[in-house]
Design an enzyme around this catalytic site. Sequence first.
Site, PDB file in Angstrom:
ATOM      1  N   ASN A 387       0.809  -1.220   0.000  1.00 42.94           N
ATOM      2  CA  ASN A 387       0.000   0.000   0.000  1.00 42.94           C
ATOM      3  C   ASN A 387       0.846   1.275   0.000  1.00 42.94           C
ATOM      4  OD1 ASN A 387      -2.229   1.648   0.111  1.00 42.94           O
ATOM      5  ND2 ASN A 387      -3.263   0.437   1.672  1.00 42.94           N
ATOM      6  N   ASP A 388       1.487   1.543   1.121  1.00 44.34           N
ATOM      7  CA  ASP A 388       2.196   2.820   1.247  1.00 44.34           C
ATOM      8  C   ASP A 388       3.344   2.962   0.248  1.00 44.34           C
ATOM      9  OD1 ASP A 388       0.532   3.505   3.354  1.00 44.34           O
ATOM     10  OD2 ASP A 388       1.846   2.594   4.841  1.00 44.34           O
ATOM     11  N   VAL A 389       4.017   1.850  -0.076  1.00 42.53           N
ATOM     12  CA  VAL A 389       5.195   1.935  -0.950  1.00 42.53           C
ATOM     13  C   VAL A 389       4.829   2.089  -2.412  1.00 42.53           C
ATOM     14  CG1 VAL A 389       6.623   0.613   0.656  1.00 42.53           C
ATOM     15  CG2 VAL A 389       5.378  -0.588  -1.147  1.00 42.53           C
ATOM     16  N   THR A 390       3.511   2.156  -2.723  1.00 44.48           N
ATOM     17  CA  THR A 390       3.070   2.396  -4.106  1.00 44.48           C
ATOM     18  C   THR A 390       2.210   3.646  -4.212  1.00 44.48           C
ATOM     19  OG1 THR A 390       1.070   1.046  -3.811  1.00 44.48           O
ATOM     20  CG2 THR A 390       3.049  -0.090  -4.592  1.00 44.48           C
ATOM     21  N   ALA A 428       0.663   3.714   7.103  1.00 48.35           N
ATOM     22  CA  ALA A 428       0.792   5.165   7.265  1.00 48.35           C
ATOM     23  C   ALA A 428      -0.550   5.818   7.593  1.00 48.35           C
ATOM     24  CB  ALA A 428       1.367   5.792   5.992  1.00 48.35           C
TER      25      ALA A 428
END
Length: 461
Positions: A387-390, A428
């Site tokens: 999720n957060d890393v994309t 996040a």
Amino acid sequence: MLGESLVQYVYLLSAALFVLSLKWMGQVKTSRRGNWAGTIAMVLAIIGTLVSFDVRGWGWISLALIVGSLVGAPMAIWMPMTAVPQRTALSHAFGGLAAGLVGAAEYYTQAPNIDTFTMGALATEMLLGFLTFTGSLMAFGKLQEIIPTRPIIYPFRNVVSIGVLAAAVLMGVYLTINPEASTLLPLFIAAALAFGILLILPIGGADMPTVIAILNSYAGLSSSAMGFVLNNKLLIIAGALDGSSGLILSILMCKAMNRSFTNVLFAGVGTVQAGAGAGASPTGKTVQGYTVEDAATIFDGAKLVVVAPGYGMAVAQAQHAVKELSNVLAARGTDVKFAIHPVAGRMPGHMNVLLAEADVPYDQLWEMEKVNPLFPEAEVAIVVGANDVTNPAARTKTDSPLYGMPILDVDKARTVIFIKRSMNPGFAGIDNELFYLDKTMMVFGDAKKVITELAAAIKAS
């Protein structure tokens, strides 16, 4: 008893193997060799230590080895690979507790006749050891979801945390100058234990990989200080290697997220925005859900497919299904690559370990800097619980807690398939703008089930 010189040679060989172990474990292809080198180095260290001292309690040592083996072996054999972060946190907790207890035992054995240098090393060892113990237990609790994974925020939390740490440091300094003040030691230990808890409470699950690396550094430095107390050179070297490697790793991870140490430890990143919850985004936006059959149609003629795995893949234990999907695509002439973000999952290398368990070839694992230029050429990018890393907000939204963090450029692929259980935010705590792009196909469901069905649908088409 072996001669002292022979013991020193054993220590030297052990230290060399520890260094080589770190070097080899830095690369996926040589990581197994590095693991074996570290194991042999530890066995040599234990043997050398046992034969170099006038051991009078073989019975207690044997009992400790048996109890430790009974606890450690089941953890290593039966704990699933998806729980590696939890296992690592527990290992740090045990290491920190051992260092703290040895320090306390040495104090009560030698006090009040302790020189200033030795007492300073003891205070450092106990402070780092005991805070690592409680901090690592808290990290385990958050990773295992025994306690809330979101940051636990309360008024003046940083003042309270720093105040407790300052009190512990001051008591440590006083004990160093006045080692006869034994009544102060329990308060000193209590403050160190309390700081470990307070340190982790306001840190969210997204930052646990970095926190584990920092706690690893604390445990190593505590062991190194113990080496000075026990006059054991190998313990000093091994502890310094552990402490420095953990520190370097945590610095690299902070750089990968474009964040500072203080931001990770004290900013409370990961608090869920108002309105977030299952089935609804924090902003109230809606997305179009697609079926597996819809998603299967876009792979016709695809030459390059990039898979971006994340913690969702670990939770669903979908690594073997992902490998099967890559085999099906490869049989159709599609080049499949896996995009590895340095902080994907819950600890460094988490995705590499899971994919290696599923026998994904090393040459299919591409690090972020190497794979990002390929996304514009990819017909399909499949995001599996990453999720957060994309999240493209990391590039564009200056008020986002992710702003500035390098991400996987999956939004530059021609089509994005995002497999996710719900619209809940990532660690996040913010909405992912990738969900709402016209090119994104949201496929809701358990990742293992969805990917298995997707592979079957592609194979049948």
